[in-house]
Design a protein around this motif. Structure first.
Motif, short mmCIF file in Angstrom:
data_model
loop_
_atom_site.label_atom_id
_atom_site.label_comp_id
_atom_site.label_asym_id
_atom_site.label_seq_id
_atom_site.Cartn_x
_atom_site.Cartn_y
_atom_site.Cartn_z
N PRO A 80 0.83 -1.21 0.00
CA PRO A 80 0.00 0.00 0.00
C PRO A 80 0.86 1.26 0.00
CG PRO A 80 -0.82 -1.59 1.61
CD PRO A 80 0.50 -2.10 1.12
N ARG A 81 0.48 2.23 -0.81
CA ARG A 81 1.26 3.46 -0.90
C ARG A 81 1.40 4.15 0.46
NH1 ARG A 81 2.67 5.77 -5.89
NH2 ARG A 81 3.27 4.00 -7.19
N GLN A 82 0.38 4.03 1.31
CA GLN A 82 0.44 4.67 2.61
C GLN A 82 1.55 4.05 3.47
OE1 GLN A 82 -0.99 7.40 3.42
NE2 GLN A 82 -0.17 7.45 5.51
N ALA A 83 1.77 2.74 3.34
CA ALA A 83 2.85 2.09 4.08
C ALA A 83 4.20 2.59 3.58
CB ALA A 83 2.75 0.57 3.94
N PHE A 84 4.33 2.75 2.27
CA PHE A 84 5.59 3.25 1.72
C PHE A 84 5.81 4.70 2.13
CE2 PHE A 84 8.37 4.80 -1.79
CZ PHE A 84 9.44 3.94 -1.57
N ARG A 85 4.75 5.50 2.13
CA ARG A 85 4.87 6.88 2.57
C ARG A 85 5.33 6.95 4.02
NH1 ARG A 85 2.68 10.40 5.68
NH2 ARG A 85 2.69 12.63 5.13
N HIS A 86 4.74 6.11 4.87
CA HIS A 86 5.14 6.05 6.28
C HIS A 86 6.64 5.79 6.37
CE1 HIS A 86 5.74 4.37 10.29
NE2 HIS A 86 4.53 4.75 10.65
N PHE A 87 7.10 4.80 5.60
CA PHE A 87 8.52 4.46 5.60
C PHE A 87 9.37 5.65 5.17
CE2 PHE A 87 12.24 3.26 3.17
CZ PHE A 87 12.93 2.45 4.06
N VAL A 88 9.00 6.32 4.10
CA VAL A 88 9.79 7.43 3.57
C VAL A 88 9.88 8.57 4.58
CG1 VAL A 88 9.86 9.23 1.80
CG2 VAL A 88 9.39 6.85 1.15
N VAL A 89 8.76 8.92 5.18
CA VAL A 89 8.76 10.02 6.15
C VAL A 89 9.62 9.68 7.36
CG1 VAL A 89 7.32 11.33 7.77
CG2 VAL A 89 6.52 10.94 5.42
N GLN A 90 9.46 8.48 7.89
CA GLN A 90 10.26 8.10 9.06
C GLN A 90 11.73 7.90 8.70
OE1 GLN A 90 9.20 8.18 12.34
NE2 GLN A 90 7.52 9.21 11.25
N ASP A 91 11.99 7.43 7.48
CA ASP A 91 13.38 7.27 7.06
C ASP A 91 14.06 8.62 6.91
OD1 ASP A 91 15.40 5.37 6.44
OD2 ASP A 91 15.22 5.83 4.32
N SER A 92 13.31 9.64 6.53
CA SER A 92 13.87 10.99 6.47
C SER A 92 14.31 11.45 7.85
CB SER A 92 12.85 11.97 5.89
OG SER A 92 12.55 11.66 4.55
N ALA A 150 9.16 18.11 1.28
CA ALA A 150 10.03 17.68 2.37
C ALA A 150 9.70 18.43 3.65
CB ALA A 150 11.49 17.91 1.97
N GLU A 151 9.28 19.67 3.52
CA GLU A 151 8.93 20.46 4.70
C GLU A 151 7.72 19.87 5.42
OE1 GLU A 151 11.52 22.58 2.14
OE2 GLU A 151 9.53 21.73 1.68
N GLN A 152 6.75 19.39 4.65
CA GLN A 152 5.58 18.76 5.26
C GLN A 152 5.97 17.48 6.01
OE1 GLN A 152 3.42 18.75 1.42
NE2 GLN A 152 1.64 19.49 2.57
N ALA A 153 6.85 16.69 5.40
CA ALA A 153 7.30 15.46 6.04
C ALA A 153 8.09 15.75 7.31
CB ALA A 153 8.14 14.65 5.07
N ALA A 154 8.94 16.77 7.27
CA ALA A 154 9.77 17.11 8.43
C ALA A 154 8.92 17.55 9.61
CB ALA A 154 10.76 18.19 8.05
N ALA A 155 7.73 18.07 9.33
CA ALA A 155 6.85 18.55 10.40
C ALA A 155 6.10 17.41 11.08
CB ALA A 155 5.85 19.56 9.83
N GLU A 156 6.12 16.22 10.47
CA GLU A 156 5.44 15.08 11.09
C GLU A 156 6.27 14.53 12.25
OE1 GLU A 156 3.71 12.14 8.63
OE2 GLU A 156 3.17 13.55 7.05
N PRO A 157 5.62 13.92 13.24
CA PRO A 157 6.37 13.47 14.42
C PRO A 157 7.30 12.30 14.13
CG PRO A 157 4.09 12.73 14.53
CD PRO A 157 4.17 13.68 13.37
#
Length: 220
Positions: free
Chosen positions: A33-45, A97-104
């Motif tokens: 699922p794309r949402q699982a990959f997105r979760h990975f990308v944001v946390q990997d950042s 990237a700014e949106q991702a960085a703002a996530e916990p």
């Protein structure tokens, strides 16, 4: 026994579980699922920013100039990956990237990076190298394994190609050579600590993929 042989022997069951994880299976068959990959990308950042700090500490503690330069280059490379590759993935999700960085920073990410930073600051140089090694070595092995299969999803195929690439594999071989050199110099007690740190951060690698698969959040 070479230190790298001892290290890998200690985590073979963990690596088998990594390869069997549905997150990686979903990458190769395109069903993740794309949402699982997105979760990975944001946390990997988030992860890579602290991993770069850990590599910079390894550079500062390295006794030989060549190793100082190599780890410093790898720290810069980790940040470049965060900015470039993850930026491309986030663009595919219509985000910045700014949106991702703002996530916990989520629990598994925080636990992993906290352990890394505590080890590189508080342990010996050999222990520090052992702690950062799984992020090199496991990704290289996973990249090799998945590259033969690739993925029908272009986004997932791009991720796989990054870690299966020969340029990344050569960097990993350099760190493995250093690890074996250190294994010839350290005491038996330090060697045991190195194996323990390597085993712990290898487990965190499995947990990182699993957190993305589960859509981990803070429970309260």
């Amino acid at each position: 026994m070479a230190l790298t042989d001892e290290l890998w022997s200690a985590i073979e069951p963990v690596y088998d579980e990594i390869l069997a994880h549905p997150f990686l299976a979903g990458l190769t068959d395109g069903t993740l699922p794309r949402q699982a990959f997105r979760h990975f990308v944001v946390q990997d950042s988030h992860y890579l920013r602290d991993y770069a700090r850990a590599l910079a500490v390894c550079a500062a503690r390295a006794p030989h100039e060549a190793d100082v330069r190599a780890f410093a280059d790898d720290a810069v490379g980790a940040l470049a990956a965060e900015q470039e590759m993850h930026g491309e993935f986030l663009t595919a999700f219509g985000e910045s990237a700014e949106q991702a960085a703002a996530e916990p920073v989520l629990p598994t990410t925080l636990a992993y990076t906290s352990y890394l930073l505590a080890t590189v600051h508080g342990g010996s140089f050999a222990e520090a190298v052992a702690a950062v090694l799984p992020c090199y070595w496991i990704y290289a092995r996973v990249g090799e394994e998945l590259l033969a299969k690739s993925s029908p999803d272009p986004l997932y195929a791009k991720w796989i190609a990054t870690y299966g690439d020969e340029a990344f594999q050569s960097v990993v071989r350099r760190v493995l050579d250093l690890t074996d050199r250190l294994g010839e110099e350290i005491s038996p007690a330090e060697r045991r600590r190195a194996v323990r740190h390597f085993s712990t951060t290898s487990r965190y690698e499995w947990m990182f993929w699993d957190a993305a698969w589960r859509g981990e959040t803070w429970p309260v």
